[in-house]
Design a protein around this motif. Sequence first.
Motif, PDB file in Angstrom:
ATOM      1  N   THR A 282       0.845  -1.181   0.000  1.00 19.81           N
ATOM      2  CA  THR A 282       0.000   0.000   0.000  1.00 19.81           C
ATOM      3  C   THR A 282       0.885   1.238   0.000  1.00 19.81           C
ATOM      4  O   THR A 282       1.820   1.352   0.784  1.00 19.81           O
ATOM      5  CB  THR A 282      -0.897   0.014   1.250  1.00 19.81           C
ATOM      6  OG1 THR A 282      -1.608  -1.213   1.302  1.00 19.81           O
ATOM      7  CG2 THR A 282      -1.886   1.165   1.203  1.00 19.81           C
ATOM      8  N   LYS A 283       0.569   2.117  -0.925  1.00 24.21           N
ATOM      9  CA  LYS A 283       1.308   3.373  -0.985  1.00 24.21           C
ATOM     10  C   LYS A 283       0.563   4.377  -0.117  1.00 24.21           C
ATOM     11  O   LYS A 283      -0.631   4.611  -0.333  1.00 24.21           O
ATOM     12  CB  LYS A 283       1.320   3.829  -2.449  1.00 24.21           C
ATOM     13  CG  LYS A 283       2.430   4.772  -2.807  1.00 24.21           C
ATOM     14  CD  LYS A 283       2.552   4.791  -4.337  1.00 24.21           C
ATOM     15  CE  LYS A 283       3.270   6.033  -4.800  1.00 24.21           C
ATOM     16  NZ  LYS A 283       3.355   6.088  -6.269  1.00 24.21           N
ATOM     17  N   ASP A 284       1.262   4.907   0.867  1.00 20.90           N
ATOM     18  CA  ASP A 284       0.611   5.874   1.748  1.00 20.90           C
ATOM     19  C   ASP A 284       0.572   7.245   1.087  1.00 20.90           C
ATOM     20  O   ASP A 284       1.583   7.766   0.656  1.00 20.90           O
ATOM     21  CB  ASP A 284       1.368   5.974   3.075  1.00 20.90           C
ATOM     22  CG  ASP A 284       1.095   4.757   3.943  1.00 20.90           C
ATOM     23  OD1 ASP A 284      -0.062   4.290   3.929  1.00 20.90           O
ATOM     24  OD2 ASP A 284       2.032   4.278   4.603  1.00 20.90           O
ATOM     25  N   ILE A 285      -0.633   7.777   1.002  1.00 21.12           N
ATOM     26  CA  ILE A 285      -0.809   9.100   0.407  1.00 21.12           C
ATOM     27  C   ILE A 285      -1.170  10.057   1.542  1.00 21.12           C
ATOM     28  O   ILE A 285      -2.185   9.847   2.212  1.00 21.12           O
ATOM     29  CB  ILE A 285      -1.953   9.093  -0.632  1.00 21.12           C
ATOM     30  CG1 ILE A 285      -1.763   7.971  -1.665  1.00 21.12           C
ATOM     31  CG2 ILE A 285      -2.110  10.462  -1.285  1.00 21.12           C
ATOM     32  CD1 ILE A 285      -0.634   8.167  -2.627  1.00 21.12           C
ATOM     33  N   PRO A 287      -2.901  13.068   3.418  1.00 23.51           N
ATOM     34  CA  PRO A 287      -4.184  13.738   3.115  1.00 23.51           C
ATOM     35  C   PRO A 287      -4.003  15.241   2.942  1.00 23.51           C
ATOM     36  O   PRO A 287      -4.683  16.035   3.577  1.00 23.51           O
ATOM     37  CB  PRO A 287      -5.033  13.394   4.342  1.00 23.51           C
ATOM     38  CG  PRO A 287      -4.056  13.238   5.456  1.00 23.51           C
ATOM     39  CD  PRO A 287      -2.779  12.738   4.854  1.00 23.51           C
ATOM     40  N   THR A 288      -3.084  15.619   2.096  1.00 22.56           N
ATOM     41  CA  THR A 288      -2.819  17.049   1.868  1.00 22.56           C
ATOM     42  C   THR A 288      -3.080  17.379   0.402  1.00 22.56           C
ATOM     43  O   THR A 288      -3.141  16.482  -0.446  1.00 22.56           O
ATOM     44  CB  THR A 288      -1.334  17.360   2.157  1.00 22.56           C
ATOM     45  OG1 THR A 288      -0.531  16.537   1.281  1.00 22.56           O
ATOM     46  CG2 THR A 288      -0.966  17.042   3.597  1.00 22.56           C
ATOM     47  N   GLU A 289      -3.231  18.660   0.108  1.00 23.12           N
ATOM     48  CA  GLU A 289      -3.454  19.112  -1.282  1.00 23.12           C
ATOM     49  C   GLU A 289      -2.381  18.522  -2.196  1.00 23.12           C
ATOM     50  O   GLU A 289      -2.671  18.006  -3.269  1.00 23.12           O
ATOM     51  CB  GLU A 289      -3.396  20.637  -1.359  1.00 23.12           C
ATOM     52  CG  GLU A 289      -4.497  21.372  -0.591  1.00 23.12           C
ATOM     53  CD  GLU A 289      -5.786  21.546  -1.406  1.00 23.12           C
ATOM     54  OE1 GLU A 289      -5.815  21.151  -2.593  1.00 23.12           O
ATOM     55  OE2 GLU A 289      -6.771  22.054  -0.831  1.00 23.12           O
ATOM     56  N   ILE A 292      -2.669  14.549  -2.591  1.00 19.74           N
ATOM     57  CA  ILE A 292      -3.803  14.185  -3.442  1.00 19.74           C
ATOM     58  C   ILE A 292      -3.518  14.561  -4.896  1.00 19.74           C
ATOM     59  O   ILE A 292      -3.810  13.794  -5.817  1.00 19.74           O
ATOM     60  CB  ILE A 292      -5.101  14.899  -2.949  1.00 19.74           C
ATOM     61  CG1 ILE A 292      -5.407  14.532  -1.495  1.00 19.74           C
ATOM     62  CG2 ILE A 292      -6.266  14.578  -3.864  1.00 19.74           C
ATOM     63  CD1 ILE A 292      -5.758  13.109  -1.229  1.00 19.74           C
ATOM     64  N   HIS A 293      -2.906  15.730  -5.083  1.00 16.02           N
ATOM     65  CA  HIS A 293      -2.577  16.184  -6.429  1.00 16.02           C
ATOM     66  C   HIS A 293      -1.641  15.180  -7.122  1.00 16.02           C
ATOM     67  O   HIS A 293      -1.857  14.801  -8.282  1.00 16.02           O
ATOM     68  CB  HIS A 293      -1.920  17.565  -6.353  1.00 16.02           C
ATOM     69  CG  HIS A 293      -1.536  18.110  -7.699  1.00 16.02           C
ATOM     70  ND1 HIS A 293      -0.300  17.901  -8.249  1.00 16.02           N
ATOM     71  CD2 HIS A 293      -2.254  18.820  -8.604  1.00 16.02           C
ATOM     72  CE1 HIS A 293      -0.254  18.466  -9.439  1.00 16.02           C
ATOM     73  NE2 HIS A 293      -1.438  19.033  -9.684  1.00 16.02           N
ATOM     74  N   LEU A 295      -1.289  12.011  -6.431  1.00 15.11           N
ATOM     75  CA  LEU A 295      -2.024  10.763  -6.676  1.00 15.11           C
ATOM     76  C   LEU A 295      -2.859  10.865  -7.953  1.00 15.11           C
ATOM     77  O   LEU A 295      -2.816   9.983  -8.822  1.00 15.11           O
ATOM     78  CB  LEU A 295      -2.945  10.449  -5.473  1.00 15.11           C
ATOM     79  CG  LEU A 295      -3.966   9.331  -5.690  1.00 15.11           C
ATOM     80  CD1 LEU A 295      -3.287   7.980  -5.895  1.00 15.11           C
ATOM     81  CD2 LEU A 295      -4.933   9.238  -4.505  1.00 15.11           C
ATOM     82  N   ILE A 296      -3.615  11.964  -8.050  1.00 11.94           N
ATOM     83  CA  ILE A 296      -4.478  12.151  -9.227  1.00 11.94           C
ATOM     84  C   ILE A 296      -3.623  12.215 -10.493  1.00 11.94           C
ATOM     85  O   ILE A 296      -3.953  11.606 -11.521  1.00 11.94           O
ATOM     86  CB  ILE A 296      -5.328  13.443  -9.063  1.00 11.94           C
ATOM     87  CG1 ILE A 296      -6.269  13.331  -7.852  1.00 11.94           C
ATOM     88  CG2 ILE A 296      -6.101  13.759 -10.346  1.00 11.94           C
ATOM     89  CD1 ILE A 296      -7.418  12.373  -7.993  1.00 11.94           C
ATOM     90  N   THR A 297      -2.495  12.908 -10.401  1.00 11.52           N
ATOM     91  CA  THR A 297      -1.593  13.008 -11.554  1.00 11.52           C
ATOM     92  C   THR A 297      -1.109  11.619 -11.978  1.00 11.52           C
ATOM     93  O   THR A 297      -1.126  11.273 -13.164  1.00 11.52           O
ATOM     94  CB  THR A 297      -0.386  13.906 -11.195  1.00 11.52           C
ATOM     95  OG1 THR A 297      -0.880  15.137 -10.694  1.00 11.52           O
ATOM     96  CG2 THR A 297       0.476  14.154 -12.414  1.00 11.52           C
TER      97      THR A 297
END
Lengths: 306, 341
Positions: A282-285, A287-289, A292-293, A295-297
Motif C-alpha cells: 500500500t502506498k501511503d498518500i 491527506p494534503t493538497e 492528493i494532487h 495521486l491524481i496526476t
Amino acid sequence: MSIHLVVLAKQVPDTHNITGEAMKPDGTVNRAALPAIFNPEDLNALEMALQCKERYGARVTVITMGPPRAADILREALYRGADDTILITDRAFAGADTLATSYVLAKAIEKIGDVDLVLAGRQAIDGDTAQIGPQVAEKIGYNQITYVEAIQELKDRTLTVHRSLGRVTEIIQTRLPVLITVTSSANKPRTFGAKRMIKYKKARSLLEIKREVESGSFAGHYGLELVEDEIALVTKELREKNLLIETWSAADLDADPDSIGLRGSPTKVKKVISIVLAASETKDIPPTEEGIHDLITELIEDRTFG
Amino acid sequence: MAKNPHNVLVYIELDHDQLADVSLELVCKARELADRLGVAVEALLIGHQNLDSFAPTIFSYGADILYLTEDPALEVYTTLPYCHVTSRLIRDTQPQIVLFGATPIGRDLAPRVASELKTGLTADCTDLQIGDHEDRKLKKVYHDILYQIRPAFGGNIIATIVAPEHRPQMATVREGVIKREAPDPTRTGEIRPYPADLSPDLFVNTIIDRVVAERKVNLKAADIVVAGGGGVGSKENFQLIHDLAATLGGMVGASRAAVDSGYIGKEHQVGQTGTTIRPKLYIACGISGAIQHRAGMDKSGKIIAINTDPNAPIFKIAHYGIVGDLKEVIPMMIKAYKTKT
C-alpha cells in the motif's frame, strides 16, 4: 380450515458478527468460538408461519437436523409460538452435504405426514447455499416457490404469494401443498413471549432427558433398569404437558444408510483456506493538497481514468 | 471426438430478452475447462421463440453446440417446466460438468435439478479449475475432477469442493467473478433443437402479476466505482460520494453499513450479498473493509482507500491508502482532478 405448517430451521455459527474473541492470532476465524444462533432467515420463515397461524388457524411444527445442542433453537421456536418441535439427530448424519441433509429432512416431513405448507429460510449464513429448500421440495414431490416476501392470501387451499427475483417481482398463485423459502425482508421476527418462555424453558429433547436423569442423584442409587423407567416416565410427563421436543434418529426415519451423512454426500471438502488479509503493498498518500494532487496526476498518467 | 465425450454444459439464462452476463462468463469458463479436458462446450437455452437469434453470440464466446428448447408455455421462467427440460437434457446428453449462474433463477433451478439427478451441487462458486483428487481413505486417485472453489462461513474461509464419484459435477457461479474473454465473431457452432415434452401437471403456478423493474444501476459495467461506507456518517455527507463519482465519470457503490444506515439504496451494494465487481479503479470512502465487502471488490484493478482509522482492514488490500477525513480528502480529489483535465 386447519392446515399443518412445517418450518425447517438450522442452528448456525454466527458468521455475521465475528468479534475479536473469535479471531485467531494469525488473522483467521476460530469457527468453534462463534456463538450458535437460530439461522436468521429461518426466523423469517417461522414468523411467516406464525402469522399464517394467527390469520387462518394452523398448526406450526418446527424441525431441525443437527447435533443435540440444536434443541436450543427449538426451545426458542416454542418461546415464539411454535406448537410442536422435532430434533432430528444422529451421529450417522454427520458430514452431510445439502443432498444428504435434504434427504433426511424429506424423510422427516414424510413421517410427519399430511403437511400442507413447508417454509424454510432462503439460505443459512454458514453455507449460504440456498439449496435445502428446492432439494427438499423435489424429494417430497412438492412444488416450490423461492424468495417469498409475503403471503397475500391462503384460501380454499390456494396460496397467493409475493416473491422477488432481483429486478422481477411476481405474484404467484398455487395450490397446496407447496414448499416456500422466505427472505430476510419478508418480516420482522417477533421476540420471545414472556409467558411462553416461562412454560417452554422446561421443554426437553429425549437426549436431554436421558442426560439429566443419568446425571441426577436418582441414578446413583438405583439400577439401570430403574433409570430407564425413570426416563420413560419423565418423557411421558413432558409429552402430556406438551413440553417434549420429539427426537428422531436415522432408525426412526428408516433412513437408507447410503443416503445420509458423509456416505450420502456427493460433495467432499477437498481443501479449506482460512482467509488472511493479503498484505499488498500500500502506498501511503498524505491527506494534503499536494499528496492528493500527486495521486491524481499518477492515475491520469497511467490511464486509470480512462 | 470420442464416442461419449461427456462435455461441459452451460445453462444459459435470459435476462429479459437479453443473454444474462453471467451466462456468457460461464461459456468462457466452460471453454477453458473443456479445452483442458479435450471435450466440447454445450449450452442449453430455454424460452418462447426466436432463440436462434442468440446463437451467434453464444458461439462467439466459445460454445460448440447449442440446444434450443422453444415452447409458448416457456415464455417466463417457472420452476417445474424448466427443471423438467434441464434434467431430461442432462440425462440424455450426459455432460460431465453442468454450470449455472448463481442468480435467483439459477439458485432456484440448479438445486432441484441436482436433487432429481441425485448428484452434488456447489453453490456460488468464485472459481472453477480442473485437477486430480486423491481419496486417501480409499487409496484412489481421480483424474481431471472439477475443483469448485467458493467462500463459506460468511466469507471467512475459501473451500475447494469436489464430487469425485458423481456425474454430472454441478456448480452455480457468481456473476462477475469470471473474466469475460473477447468474443470471436468468426466462431460457429451447431444448433440442436431439443423438445420440451411438457405435461399439464408441470404448470401448477399461475403468475397473476409480474413487474420487471428498470435496470437502474449497473455497477458491473463501470470502470470506476466510488463507494461509501458507514464512515461517511450521514446521508448529506454521502453527496460527496456522488460528487466524486460524477467528476470521475464513475458509478456509486456502497457497503452494507451504508445501505443499512439508509444513505443509499441496496442496488448500489457491493459485496457478498450485493454485487461482485472488478472495475479498473475502486475508491473506498469510509469503508472499514469487512470480509463480506472485500469479497465483492478485491479483484479491482486499483483500490484507493480513504479512512480515518489507520488500522481499518481495507488498507490491507488497498494500493493507495489515505488516512484522513473523507470530508476533506474528497473535495481535494475533485479539485485536483478538475485542474488536471
